[in-house]
Design a protein around this motif. Sequence first.
Motif, PDB file in Angstrom:
ATOM      1  N   LEU A  49      -1.095  12.922  -3.805  1.00  0.00           N
ATOM      2  CA  LEU A  49      -2.471  14.046  -3.861  1.00  0.00           C
ATOM      3  C   LEU A  49      -1.558  15.793  -3.441  1.00  0.00           C
ATOM      4  N   ASP A  50      -0.879  15.679  -2.792  1.00  0.00           N
ATOM      5  CA  ASP A  50      -0.073  16.318  -1.889  1.00  0.00           C
ATOM      6  C   ASP A  50       1.130  17.211  -2.271  1.00  0.00           C
ATOM      7  N   PRO A  51       1.407  17.859  -2.744  1.00  0.00           N
ATOM      8  CA  PRO A  51       2.618  18.654  -2.991  1.00  0.00           C
ATOM      9  C   PRO A  51       3.404  18.714  -1.453  1.00  0.00           C
ATOM     10  N   ALA A  52       2.678  18.840  -0.880  1.00  0.00           N
ATOM     11  CA  ALA A  52       3.455  19.611   0.721  1.00  0.00           C
ATOM     12  C   ALA A  52       4.240  17.814   1.538  1.00  0.00           C
ATOM     13  N   SER A  53       3.721  16.488   0.756  1.00  0.00           N
ATOM     14  CA  SER A  53       3.891  15.745   1.215  1.00  0.00           C
ATOM     15  C   SER A  53       5.786  15.011   0.967  1.00  0.00           C
ATOM     16  N   HIS A  54       5.999  14.485   2.236  1.00  0.00           N
ATOM     17  CA  HIS A  54       7.478  13.567   1.696  1.00  0.00           C
ATOM     18  C   HIS A  54       7.249  12.642   0.098  1.00  0.00           C
ATOM     19  N   SER A  55       6.380  11.341   0.744  1.00  0.00           N
ATOM     20  CA  SER A  55       5.857  11.248  -0.632  1.00  0.00           C
ATOM     21  C   SER A  55       5.213  11.543  -2.119  1.00  0.00           C
ATOM     22  N   TYR A  56       5.336  12.411  -2.426  1.00  0.00           N
ATOM     23  CA  TYR A  56       5.061  13.527  -3.164  1.00  0.00           C
ATOM     24  C   TYR A  56       5.034  13.193  -4.713  1.00  0.00           C
ATOM     25  N   ARG A  57       6.484  13.026  -4.885  1.00  0.00           N
ATOM     26  CA  ARG A  57       7.518  12.731  -6.056  1.00  0.00           C
ATOM     27  C   ARG A  57       7.914  11.479  -6.340  1.00  0.00           C
ATOM     28  N   GLY A  58       7.378  10.243  -4.943  1.00  0.00           N
ATOM     29  CA  GLY A  58       7.334   8.925  -5.376  1.00  0.00           C
ATOM     30  C   GLY A  58       8.167   7.945  -4.195  1.00  0.00           C
ATOM     31  N   ARG A  59       8.309   7.196  -4.591  1.00  0.00           N
ATOM     32  CA  ARG A  59       8.810   6.029  -2.730  1.00  0.00           C
ATOM     33  C   ARG A  59      10.435   6.779  -2.872  1.00  0.00           C
ATOM     34  N   THR A  60      11.334   6.224  -2.041  1.00  0.00           N
ATOM     35  CA  THR A  60      12.418   6.721  -1.891  1.00  0.00           C
ATOM     36  C   THR A  60      12.782   5.190  -0.706  1.00  0.00           C
ATOM     37  N   PRO A  61      14.400   5.586  -0.614  1.00  0.00           N
ATOM     38  CA  PRO A  61      14.574   4.852   0.464  1.00  0.00           C
ATOM     39  C   PRO A  61      14.041   5.628   2.148  1.00  0.00           C
ATOM     40  N   ARG A  62      13.854   6.809   2.305  1.00  0.00           N
ATOM     41  CA  ARG A  62      13.617   7.663   3.116  1.00  0.00           C
ATOM     42  C   ARG A  62      12.390   7.221   3.976  1.00  0.00           C
ATOM     43  N   ASN A  63      11.627   7.191   2.338  1.00  0.00           N
ATOM     44  CA  ASN A  63       9.759   7.672   2.906  1.00  0.00           C
ATOM     45  C   ASN A  63       9.478   6.125   2.287  1.00  0.00           C
ATOM     46  N   ALA A  64       9.905   5.074   2.299  1.00  0.00           N
ATOM     47  CA  ALA A  64       9.514   4.176   1.772  1.00  0.00           C
ATOM     48  C   ALA A  64       7.948   3.066   2.942  1.00  0.00           C
ATOM     49  N   VAL A  65       8.794   3.692   4.379  1.00  0.00           N
ATOM     50  CA  VAL A  65       7.814   3.287   5.104  1.00  0.00           C
ATOM     51  C   VAL A  65       6.156   3.336   4.715  1.00  0.00           C
TER      52      VAL A  65
END
Length: 219
Positions: A49-65
Amino acid sequence: MSDLLGRDFFDRPVEEVAPALLGQVLAHRTEEGEVALRLTEVEAYAGALDPASHSYRGRTPRNAVMWGPPGHVYVYFTYGMHFCMNLVCGPEGKASAVLLRAGEVTDGRDLAVARRPRSSPRDLARGPARLCQALGIAREHNGLDACAPGSPVRVLTGEPVDPARICTGPRVGVSAAKDVPWRFWIDGEPSVSAYRLHVPRRRRATGRGSALDGSGESR
C-alpha cells in the motif's frame, strides 16, 4: 526486569505499532556486552500500500523478512555504507515494518561510545545508521526473532509515553509518498533526528558508467 514484547504487539497494522514503540526498550546482547536504548523516533512503512516501502513492488531476496512473521528484525544496507534496522509488523504476508530512527542509550553506554567514539551523548543513536552502530547491528542480524526470549535482539517494555508528547509528520529521505505523516517521535527528546526533505542524488560521471546503483534512498 522489563517484560519482552510479545508477537501480538507486532501483529497489528504498522501505523498502530509505530507510535506504540516509542518509549519501549531495544536491547542487543553481544560477546562485548549489552547495549540498550529507549526508542524516541520511528517510521512506519506499509508494504504493497506504500510506494515508499521496500516491499511495494513485491517480494525479493532483500526484503523477504518483511513478509513475516511479525516481530522479526529486518536489516538493510544503504548508501553503500550504513545499516538500518526495522521491526516487522503483521499480519503475516502484508510486508509492513517500522524503521527505528533514533533512541536514547540507557544501558551499555561505554560500549556504545566505543563503537561511536567521536559522537556526542545526544548523537550516539540519533538517526537510523547511528542507532545500528551504537547497538552493533549489521547484516547478520537480519531475520532474528525479537520476540524470542533467547534472541540477542529483544524489545522490552519501557516507561509509558504521555500521548500528548507523541508527534507525527512526514517521513525522512523518501521521494515517494513523502507527505504521508508516518514518522513518529517523542516531543522534546534530544536524540530525535533532524527532519530533511529527500534530495535526489545526482549521478557522478565516470569512465565506467554510473557511480550509483539506484538504491540511494534511505528506505
